[in-house]
Scaffold this active site. Structure first.
Site, PDB file in Angstrom:
ATOM      1  N   CYS A   9       0.815  -1.217   0.000  1.00  0.00           N
ATOM      2  CA  CYS A   9       0.000   0.000   0.000  1.00  0.00           C
ATOM      3  C   CYS A   9       0.847   1.265   0.000  1.00  0.00           C
ATOM      4  O   CYS A   9       0.457   2.275  -0.583  1.00  0.00           O
ATOM      5  CB  CYS A   9      -0.918  -0.001   1.219  1.00  0.00           C
ATOM      6  SG  CYS A   9      -2.156  -1.316   1.188  1.00  0.00           S
ATOM      7  N   CYS A  61      13.831   4.129   9.006  1.00  0.00           N
ATOM      8  CA  CYS A  61      12.442   4.520   9.283  1.00  0.00           C
ATOM      9  C   CYS A  61      12.203   4.277  10.770  1.00  0.00           C
ATOM     10  O   CYS A  61      13.141   4.310  11.560  1.00  0.00           O
ATOM     11  CB  CYS A  61      11.465   3.743   8.395  1.00  0.00           C
ATOM     12  SG  CYS A  61      11.544   1.954   8.617  1.00  0.00           S
TER      13      CYS A  61
END
Length: 381
Positions: free
Chosen positions: A206, A346
């Site tokens: 996604c 991240c």
């Protein structure tokens, strides 16, 4: 007795709620279920005694958790190591703006407890891996897969085959979704349907492609439906069948597939541990937090690239790091230097792996490494 699972917490209902009887409150709450002769009080007691593990508290996991909690499933285990991101909110409906940065598993459990205080939740704020998958899967009756990567799907499948647990699987892509139930009463497994894992370029997510916000609600609700059917012994379970849904046309199809013994026999007990880490992913260079600290203290410190969203970067980042969100990476890929060491990080290490893969495949860059465990692991090291 299953081995204890680290970093797990439980929210358990009041001790007066015995799994052997329905209280007056439960009879009132679940009256519409009990009125159905196919369920009745006996069926509702089955749900009360059931333990379901939901892996992934994201777009698919949110509606699954809501409906299973509302239905009275006695214990819901929630596995998710991630935190709520602002980009999650258009589809992950258990969360709101105030939850950004919080643990998904813990937040989802708290919301579920408010929705139905008559059930219990067990929080597993961990990343599913070879070390914990057996204990997690073995502690529950049914497993629901709401993950977004193929490595975890194969790992879950193999653990469910090994331990004899049904696996209710769902997946979404842009405007399309699919649902099936694997390993149900000796039926086909995930490997029977997908014997060959896709390559990295064929394994979208996604973050890279986007998804229609309501789609996970449709697919997750279908997963919850199949889970209740498995627990109650109702209807025709989607075993050996793959249900496909197209939101743009509202067309649905059901494809049948058979058990393949040579694939069904592939399970965790015979798998190479390294195979799951590399499954569907290119060979990506990584480094540990300790190694990064050494390099940052050395004469040739690497450039740090933070691929989290701007609000995450603003809340705190490694000194000197450049912000380049994963959601903007394709449009701004030219800003990444092609020479000199670059370390991409991240929050937990997942998005940085995707970023390195995208840059390797799209631009052929070979000077990138992903930080294992992300900034979260760096802070803990």
């Amino acid at each position: 007795m299953s081995a204890p699972i680290q970093n797990s917490d439980s929210i358990i209902p009041d001790s007066r709620f015995s799994a052997e009887v329905l209280t007056k409150e439960e009879k009132r709450k679940y009256r519409r279920h009990i009125q159905l002769p196919e369920i009745g009080e006996a069926g509702q007691l089955k749900l009360k005694a059931a333990r379901v593990l939901v892996v992934g508290a994201g777009g698919l996991g949110c509606p699954v958790l809501q409906y299973l909690a509302a239905a009275g499933v006695g214990t819901l285990g929630i596995v998710d190591a991630d935190v709520v991101d602002e980009s999650n909110l258009h589809r992950q409906i258990l969360y709101g703006p105030a939850d950004v940065g919080r643990s998904k598993a813990e937040t989802a459990a708290a919301v579920v407890a408010r929705l139905n205080p008559l059930i219990g939740t067990e929080v597993h704020a961990v990343r599913l891996d070879m070390g914990n998958v057996r204990a997690l899967v073995g502690a529950y009756d049914v497993v629901v897969d709401g993950t977004d990567n193929f490595a975890t799907r194969y790992l879950l499948n193999d653990a469910c085959v090994l331990l004899g647990r049904p696996l209710v699987s769902g997946a979404i892509y842009k405007f399309e979704g699919q649902v099936s139930v694997f390993n149900f009463e000796g039926g086909p497994t995930y490997r029977c349907l997908f014997p060959v894992p896709p390559g990295a370029a064929e394994a979208p997510n996604c973050s890279a492609t986007g998804v229609l916000g309501v789609l996970p609600g449709v697919v997750g609700t279908a997963q919850a439906t199949e889970t209740l059917k498995v627990l109650l012994g109702l209807g025709e379970v989607l075993s050996g069948r793959l249900w496909l849904f197209d939101a743009l046309t509202f067309a649905t199809r059901t494809l049948r597939f058979a058990r393949r013994p040579e694939q069904a026999a592939l399970y965790l007990g015979t798998a190479d541990p390294a195979a799951y880490a590399e499954l569907c992913q290119p060979v990506l260079p990584t480094l540990t937090a300790a190694a990064l600290r050494r390099e940052l203290a050395g004469p040739a410190a690497p450039l740090l690239l933070d691929v989290r969203e701007p609000h995450e970067y603003a809340a705190g980042h490694l000194s000197g790091a450049v912000s380049l969100p994963l959601s903007q990476l394709e449009a701004r890929a030219a800003e990444v230097p092609a020479t000199g060491p670059v370390v991409v990080y991240c929050q937990g290490g997942t998005r940085s792996v995707r970023a390195v893969a995208l840059l390797q495949e799209g631009l052929g860059l070979r000077n990138l490494r992903s930080l294992d465990g992300g900034i979260q692991g760096f802070g803990e090291g």
